[in-house]
Scaffold this motif. Structure first.
Motif, mmCIF file in Angstrom:
data_model
loop_
_atom_site.group_PDB
_atom_site.id
_atom_site.type_symbol
_atom_site.label_atom_id
_atom_site.label_comp_id
_atom_site.label_asym_id
_atom_site.label_seq_id
_atom_site.Cartn_x
_atom_site.Cartn_y
_atom_site.Cartn_z
ATOM 1 N N VAL A 68 51.418 30.849 43.722
ATOM 2 C CA VAL A 68 50.135 31.559 43.771
ATOM 3 C C VAL A 68 49.521 31.548 42.370
ATOM 4 O O VAL A 68 50.033 32.182 41.456
ATOM 5 C CB VAL A 68 50.329 33.015 44.255
ATOM 6 C CG1 VAL A 68 48.987 33.696 44.391
ATOM 7 C CG2 VAL A 68 51.057 33.026 45.581
ATOM 8 N N THR A 69 48.448 30.794 42.243
ATOM 9 C CA THR A 69 47.834 30.681 40.918
ATOM 10 C C THR A 69 46.677 31.662 40.789
ATOM 11 O O THR A 69 46.233 32.264 41.764
ATOM 12 C CB THR A 69 47.288 29.262 40.707
ATOM 13 O OG1 THR A 69 46.323 29.019 41.737
ATOM 14 C CG2 THR A 69 48.392 28.227 40.807
ATOM 15 N N ALA A 70 46.220 31.811 39.572
ATOM 16 C CA ALA A 70 45.103 32.712 39.312
ATOM 17 C C ALA A 70 43.860 32.273 40.092
ATOM 18 O O ALA A 70 43.152 33.101 40.678
ATOM 19 C CB ALA A 70 44.804 32.749 37.818
ATOM 20 N N GLU A 71 43.682 30.951 40.143
ATOM 21 C CA GLU A 71 42.519 30.411 40.849
ATOM 22 C C GLU A 71 42.533 30.816 42.324
ATOM 23 O O GLU A 71 41.543 31.226 42.903
ATOM 24 C CB GLU A 71 42.585 28.890 40.719
ATOM 25 C CG GLU A 71 41.293 28.177 40.964
ATOM 26 C CD GLU A 71 41.540 26.673 41.011
ATOM 27 O OE1 GLU A 71 40.810 25.984 41.729
ATOM 28 O OE2 GLU A 71 42.494 26.208 40.347
ATOM 29 N N ASP A 117 48.875 44.719 45.666
ATOM 30 C CA ASP A 117 47.747 44.770 44.744
ATOM 31 C C ASP A 117 47.919 43.795 43.578
ATOM 32 O O ASP A 117 48.076 44.176 42.433
ATOM 33 C CB ASP A 117 47.577 46.202 44.208
ATOM 34 C CG ASP A 117 46.202 46.378 43.579
ATOM 35 O OD1 ASP A 117 45.382 45.434 43.706
ATOM 36 O OD2 ASP A 117 45.962 47.435 42.970
ATOM 37 N N VAL A 118 47.901 42.520 43.919
ATOM 38 C CA VAL A 118 48.076 41.482 42.904
ATOM 39 C C VAL A 118 46.706 41.095 42.358
ATOM 40 O O VAL A 118 45.758 40.889 43.109
ATOM 41 C CB VAL A 118 48.771 40.254 43.532
ATOM 42 C CG1 VAL A 118 48.891 39.159 42.505
ATOM 43 C CG2 VAL A 118 50.136 40.658 44.043
ATOM 44 N N ARG A 119 46.607 41.044 41.055
ATOM 45 C CA ARG A 119 45.342 40.633 40.431
ATOM 46 C C ARG A 119 45.592 39.413 39.566
ATOM 47 O O ARG A 119 46.686 39.229 39.069
ATOM 48 C CB ARG A 119 44.814 41.763 39.536
ATOM 49 C CG ARG A 119 44.405 42.970 40.341
ATOM 50 C CD ARG A 119 44.667 44.220 39.512
ATOM 51 N NE ARG A 119 44.703 45.395 40.360
ATOM 52 C CZ ARG A 119 43.684 46.231 40.481
ATOM 53 N NH1 ARG A 119 42.574 46.005 39.820
ATOM 54 N NH2 ARG A 119 43.772 47.275 41.268
ATOM 55 N N PRO A 120 44.568 38.632 39.342
ATOM 56 C CA PRO A 120 44.739 37.437 38.508
ATOM 57 C C PRO A 120 45.097 37.823 37.072
ATOM 58 O O PRO A 120 44.651 38.845 36.612
ATOM 59 C CB PRO A 120 43.385 36.746 38.536
ATOM 60 C CG PRO A 120 42.632 37.356 39.640
ATOM 61 C CD PRO A 120 43.205 38.718 39.876
#
Lengths: 120, 515
Positions: A68-71, A117-120
């Motif tokens: 899972v990348t930031a993009e 609640d995952v954020r980039p």
């Protein structure tokens, strides 16, 4: 159906079941828009949750979370707000969760991990 | 528990600072965040650490790992914090316990093996000073770390051994049978024998005057210059100076060995040095090579490696003039402070300077009548002028070395051995130390004017000639003080209580060669 798609489908089903036992209410599976797809959309403690499910049959190619990348996270957040606007629930708090499902050869679940609640 | 702690040491020059390494595992996507001003080598450590953990069999979690190196404002560099970071991360997972007060100093290989790092001795010394009782190092660094008294040194070849040594009681079994870490108590000092390397003074034939001058320089710690034609034995004499100097004492030895530890490669130090260092840089050396240099934080140069020993500049006039003149400041202060972008560092640089020079470019003008010299007059003048006046003014002992004649070779007996000369040098140094202790000095060469013209003032009859030379502007005031110092050394070598007029005269003669 190709093997990797089947793996993904099994993973999503396992994840949906697992989330349900933890208080999530599944609103949609494989919700599509023109720009992408959300694996699961659920409601949890009043939040509107987009769930990204990553399924693997071994960690030879790295842990599922590492895929899972930031993009990708930016895209998920954007798709979730798109979902909210089409379903008239824009005023809900929104968040993105990631679930990793590890399967063995016989499609039995080995391990499930869940990040909220995952954020980039 | 999702927090783990361990300790490391960052070296700024020779000074070690304890670094608290904190690791926190957060519920977020896998990432490795390294805080606290790491440099490039340290930033790369995150990949070494992940691979090392995986190949050790104790994986780091697929979560966000935040590592903070405190104090965060201090720039940190190098790979020596690898093991400390890994241990802190494992402690955050709950695999290890009781790592907060332990200092870890090792680089990690991708397979989890521990690699030695440079500068372990000053780092462990700093840790001990800060109250640390246990340090963990790579096997190859164990002997070096154990030179520091008062610490328990744990050494291992692989990270899994470290994991076994600090294992939390209720964690999963380790993947394989593990050999326990080696434990030893610091301070079990193994010292080097002083006679190990270098030639003996007995090999020098003839050269009575130069040998005597060498002895004077050794006894008082005076700087020295040897002038003579090629092949006269200038280099041979200078190389034998460390053999007649007394061995390093306990504190000096620790300092010199610590300099070795940071300036030579990792794991090259296994025992305390006793023999005084001898540095002989080539005359093409740059100022950075002599004084210390480097891009971000300066590394020690020849003057620091010659600390408590001898810095020998062969063919001194061939050195760049700027390089020679840059020696003036460390000659006076005994330290060198280097400023770079990442900060200033100070290194010790108390050395005895020995210059060797030909009298002219062809070297023949002092042979016989000088008729064989092929240099023009301006060439001859210009050659020695490269050694600036202020530098020569600091050289107390200047001596001409003649080419030995056949008579010197024919003589059956060789010269005195280094051991015999060293005995006299040590006796003279003891006399100096006893006299100068109340003033806080140990060698005649260190005594300032205030003491020489105060508590140690000589009767006016003895210094009459020297006073006259000062009045006629033949010597500078610094030269005046330096003649007094050399005269005291001469008196000490003779076993006299005070210098006499003859000692003053001889000391003035010793300064006279180059002018």
């Amino acid at each position: 159906m190709r093997a990797k798609d089947r793996t993904g489908l099994i993973g999503e089903q396992v994840a949906a079941q697992w989330l349900t036992t933890r208080g999530h209410q599944v609103l949609a599976t494989r919700w599509r828009s023109r720009t992408g797809e959300l694996d699961l959309v659920t409601e949890h403690r009043g939040d509107l949750v987009a769930v990204e499910v990553k399924t693997r049959r071994g960690i030879g190619y790295g842990h599922p979370f590492e895929a899972v990348t930031a993009e990708k996270l930016y895209r998920l957040h954007r798709l979730l707000s798109e979902y909210a606007s089409t379903h008239q629930c824009q005023r809900r708090r929104r968040r993105v969760d990631v679930v990793s499902v590890l399967l063995d050869r016989d499609d039995a679940t080995q391990d499930i991990e869940h990040l909220e609640d995952v954020r980039p | 528990m999702s927090m783990g702690r361990a300790r490391g040491v960052a070296l700024i020059g020779m000074q070690g600072r304890i670094i608290d390494v904190e690791a926190d595992i957060g519920q977020a996507l896998p990432a490795f965040v390294l805080l606290g001003l790491p440099d490039a080598a340290l930033r790369e450590s995150q990949d070494r650490i992940r691979s090392a953990a995986k190949n050790t069999g104790i994986d780091l979690p697929a979560r966000r790992l935040t590592v903070n190196l405190s104090p965060a404002s201090l720039p940190k560099s190098g790979s020596g914090l690898d093991l400390a970071i890994l241990v802190a991360a494992w402690a955050a997972q709950g695999h290890l316990v009781d790592t907060e007060q332990v200092v870890f100093l090792a680089e990690l290989g991708l397979d989890g093996r521990l690699r030695p790092v440079p500068g372990v001795l000053p780092a462990v010394a700093a840790a001990a000073e800060a109250g640390t009782q246990r340090v963990v190092v790579a096997e190859e660094n164990a002997a070096e770390a154990a030179l520091v008294p008062g610490v328990e040194v744990l050494s291992a070849g692989h990270a899994v051994q470290v994991a076994a040594a600090f294992r939390a009681p209720d964690t999963q079994a380790l993947p394989a049978e593990v050999t326990p870490v080696d434990r030893r108590q610091g301070g079990s000092v193994v010292t080097e024998q002083p006679e190990e390397a270098g030639g003996d003074l007995a090999e020098v034939r003839g050269q009575a005057e130069a040998r005597w001058a060498l002895e004077v320089a050794a006894a008082g710690g005076h700087h020295m210059m040897l002038v003579g034609p090629p092949g006269a034995g200038k280099t041979m004499l200078a190389e034998r100076l460390p053999s007649i100097l007394p061995p390093l004492d306990e504190d000096e030895s620790m300092e010199v060995t610590a300099i070795d530890s940071i300036s030579s490669g990792a794991a090259s130090v296994t025992r305390l040095r006793r023999r005084r260092p001898f540095e002989a840089p080539h005359h093409s050396a740059s100022a950075a090579a002599i004084l210390g240099g480097g891009a971000r934080l300066a590394t020690p140069g020849a003057v620091t490696r010659a600390h408590h020993g001898v810095l020998f500049l062969d063919e001194a006039p061939e050195f760049a003039r700027g390089v020679l003149d840059s020696l003036r400041q460390p000659l006076e202060t005994g330290t060198i402070t280097l400023h770079r972008s990442a900060g200033a560092v100070s290194y010790p640089a108390q050395f005895q300077l020995v210059l060797a020079a030909n009298p002219c470019p062809c070297g023949m003008s002092s042979v016989g009548s000088g008729a064989e010299c092929t240099c023009s007059v301006p060439q001859r003048r210009g050659y020695f002028a490269r050694l600036s006046g202020p530098l020569l003014d600091r050289i107390d002992v200047q001596v001409t070395v003649e080419r030995p004649r056949s008579a010197a070779l024919a003589r059956e007996s060789t010269g005195e051995s280094s051991a015999a000369v060293r005995a006299r040098v040590e006796a003279a140094r003891q006399a100096q130390a006893a006299r100068l202790a109340p003033h806080g000095y140990r060698l005649n060469a260190q005594v300032p004017m205030s003491v020489l013209c105060g508590a140690l003032k000589l009767p006016s009859g003895v210094v009459a000639e020297l006073d006259a030379a000062l009045d006629r502007a033949l010597i500078s005031l610094r030269g005046y003080v330096r003649v007094l110092r050399t005269a005291w050394t001469l008196a000490d070598l003779c076993g006299d209580e005070h210098p006499t007029a003859e000692h003053i005269d001889a000391a003035m003669q010793l300064r006279a060669v180059a002018r």
